[in-house]
Design an enzyme around this catalytic site. Structure first.
Site, short mmCIF file in Angstrom:
data_model
loop_
_atom_site.label_atom_id
_atom_site.label_comp_id
_atom_site.label_asym_id
_atom_site.label_seq_id
_atom_site.Cartn_x
_atom_site.Cartn_y
_atom_site.Cartn_z
N ASP A 1 3.16 -40.16 -35.45
CA ASP A 1 4.05 -41.14 -34.82
C ASP A 1 3.90 -40.94 -33.31
OD1 ASP A 1 6.35 -42.52 -33.72
OD2 ASP A 1 7.41 -42.27 -35.63
N VAL B 1 5.94 -41.13 -31.05
CA VAL B 1 7.06 -40.39 -30.45
C VAL B 1 6.87 -38.88 -30.54
CG1 VAL B 1 8.59 -40.19 -32.47
CG2 VAL B 1 9.58 -40.46 -30.17
N SER B 2 6.01 -38.42 -31.42
CA SER B 2 5.83 -36.99 -31.65
C SER B 2 4.90 -36.37 -30.61
CB SER B 2 5.25 -36.77 -33.05
OG SER B 2 4.73 -35.47 -33.18
N PRO B 3 5.42 -35.46 -29.78
CA PRO B 3 4.56 -34.86 -28.76
C PRO B 3 3.46 -33.97 -29.34
CG PRO B 3 6.71 -33.78 -28.78
CD PRO B 3 6.80 -34.96 -29.70
N SER C 1 2.01 -34.53 -32.15
CA SER C 1 1.00 -35.47 -32.66
C SER C 1 0.10 -35.94 -31.52
CB SER C 1 1.67 -36.67 -33.33
OG SER C 1 2.33 -36.29 -34.51
#
Length: 189
Positions: free
Chosen positions: A11, A13-15, A17
């Site tokens: 996603d 929003v996931s740092p 990731s």
């Protein structure tokens, strides 16, 4: 001989990731990576999980320090967005609406804008400017909404509880810091 397939659930929003996406090239020649946008909030809801920075107050400042160290180590920019955490439902739908071959480059573009430059990609005007009106319109279709749900359910069904999650032959690897284990397995295969 064809390469094994690694599913990469993520996603924007996931740092972590973002860090994984910046490192995904480490799988080149070892596997074919299938980028599978999922909704992290949906994964959290289905598994009873929360973001690591929200369970213990001291984790948020540490997480950003850790991310800064990782970005410096790997040599890419990191700017914590003021809009963190952003609602990325529309962003993830846009990724699901894109042609499969375009998803990696489009994901990297959105990661670089959100985590590299710190701009709010969840803002509809900003997002439309980045991806165009046609893709935004396609992102609201029932087919695309179903694809995002399917990806989210797939990661949860495989035992996933967050992002980034990698899946190889039904075996789950969680976190960008586990890429070395995935690489090791691929090299030994």
């Amino acid at each position: 001989m064809s390469l094994p397939i690694v599913d990469f659930f993520y996603d924007i929003v996931s740092p972590y990731s973002y860090v994984a996406a910046k490192r995904i090239h480490e799988l080149d020649g070892l596997a074919t990576v299938r980028w599978r946008p999922c909704l992290l909030g949906g994964v959290f809801k289905a598994t009873g999980n929360t973001g690591p920075a929200f369970t213990v107050p001291a984790k948020m400042p540490y997480m950003f320090k850790d991310l800064s160290r990782l970005a410096a180590y790997y040599g890419f920019p990191l700017t914590v967005p003021k809009s963190f955490p952003a609602n990325t439902v529309t962003v993830q739908r846009v990724l699901c609406a894109a042609d499969e071959a375009q998803v990696p480059a489009l994901s990297m573009k959105l990661y670089d804008i959100y985590w590299g430059q710190g701009l709010d990609v969840s803002d509809p005007v900003t997002l439309t400017g980045l991806v165009g009106e046609a893709l935004m319109a396609k992102a609201s279709s029932d087919e695309v909404k179903a694809r995002l749900r399917e990806n989210t359910e797939a990661v949860v069904g495989a035992g996933g509880f967050g992002a980034p999650t990698f899946l190889l032959d039904g075996e789950l690897y969680f976190g960008e810091d586990r890429l070395f284990l995935l690489i090791d397995r691929l090299k030994k295969a």
